[in-house]
Design a protein around this motif. Structure first.
Motif, PDB file in Angstrom:
ATOM      1  N   ALA A 111     -46.728  24.685 -50.334  1.00  0.00           N
ATOM      2  CA  ALA A 111     -46.220  25.762 -51.188  1.00  0.00           C
ATOM      3  C   ALA A 111     -45.527  26.847 -50.380  1.00  0.00           C
ATOM      4  N   VAL A 136     -49.608  28.373 -54.520  1.00  0.00           N
ATOM      5  CA  VAL A 136     -49.142  27.269 -55.348  1.00  0.00           C
ATOM      6  C   VAL A 136     -47.695  27.540 -55.738  1.00  0.00           C
ATOM      7  N   ILE A 182     -45.704  20.494 -58.807  1.00  0.00           N
ATOM      8  CA  ILE A 182     -46.668  21.490 -58.335  1.00  0.00           C
ATOM      9  C   ILE A 182     -46.933  21.191 -56.871  1.00  0.00           C
ATOM     10  N   GLN A 183     -46.798  22.225 -56.029  1.00  0.00           N
ATOM     11  CA  GLN A 183     -47.086  22.081 -54.607  1.00  0.00           C
ATOM     12  C   GLN A 183     -48.132  23.114 -54.242  1.00  0.00           C
ATOM     13  N   GLU A 184     -49.101  22.699 -53.428  1.00  0.00           N
ATOM     14  CA  GLU A 184     -50.196  23.603 -53.081  1.00  0.00           C
ATOM     15  C   GLU A 184     -50.368  23.696 -51.576  1.00  0.00           C
ATOM     16  N   ARG A 236     -54.760  31.030 -54.939  1.00  0.00           N
ATOM     17  CA  ARG A 236     -54.348  29.950 -54.040  1.00  0.00           C
ATOM     18  C   ARG A 236     -52.821  29.984 -53.957  1.00  0.00           C
ATOM     19  N   VAL A 240     -54.662  29.676 -60.904  1.00  0.00           N
ATOM     20  CA  VAL A 240     -54.597  29.671 -59.449  1.00  0.00           C
ATOM     21  C   VAL A 240     -55.486  30.749 -58.831  1.00  0.00           C
TER      22      VAL A 240
END
Length: 96
Positions: free
Chosen positions: A69, A50, A63-65, A48, A39
């Motif tokens: 997130a 995440v 996984i969330q971005e 980032r 990341v």
């Protein structure tokens, strides 16, 4: 829940306190976790945003971005914990 920050432990603690977050923040100044989870933004000391939901056997469940997130409710819905137990980590939107 656990938040990882590239900031110093003191800065991460102050940020956690300002948010009144009911979960721990871990300092990753050396960037080891950022690199391990891929990341880290190349050429910068930033990562980032995440969220990883990790379940039994260290299996990544979701996984969330980006902006997703920022709100832990999506992570809670993907969590393998019982929902009422996982919801204890959310803070009310109104700050109360």
């Amino acid at each position: 829940m656990l938040a990882v920050s590239g900031d110093s432990a003191d800065t991460a603690r102050k940020f956690r306190d300002s948010l009144k977050a009911p979960y721990s923040f871990v300092s990753d100044e050396a960037g080891a976790l950022m690199r391990a989870f891929d990341v880290k933004i190349p050429l910068l000391t930033l990562a980032r945003r995440v969220t990883f939901v990790i379940g039994a056997g260290r299996k990544v469940l979701a996984i969330q971005e980006g902006s997703d997130a920022m709100d832990p409710s999506g992570a809670v819905s993907a969590c393998s914990l019982e929902k009422p137990k996982a919801l204890q980590y959310l803070t009310p939107k109104d700050g109360g």
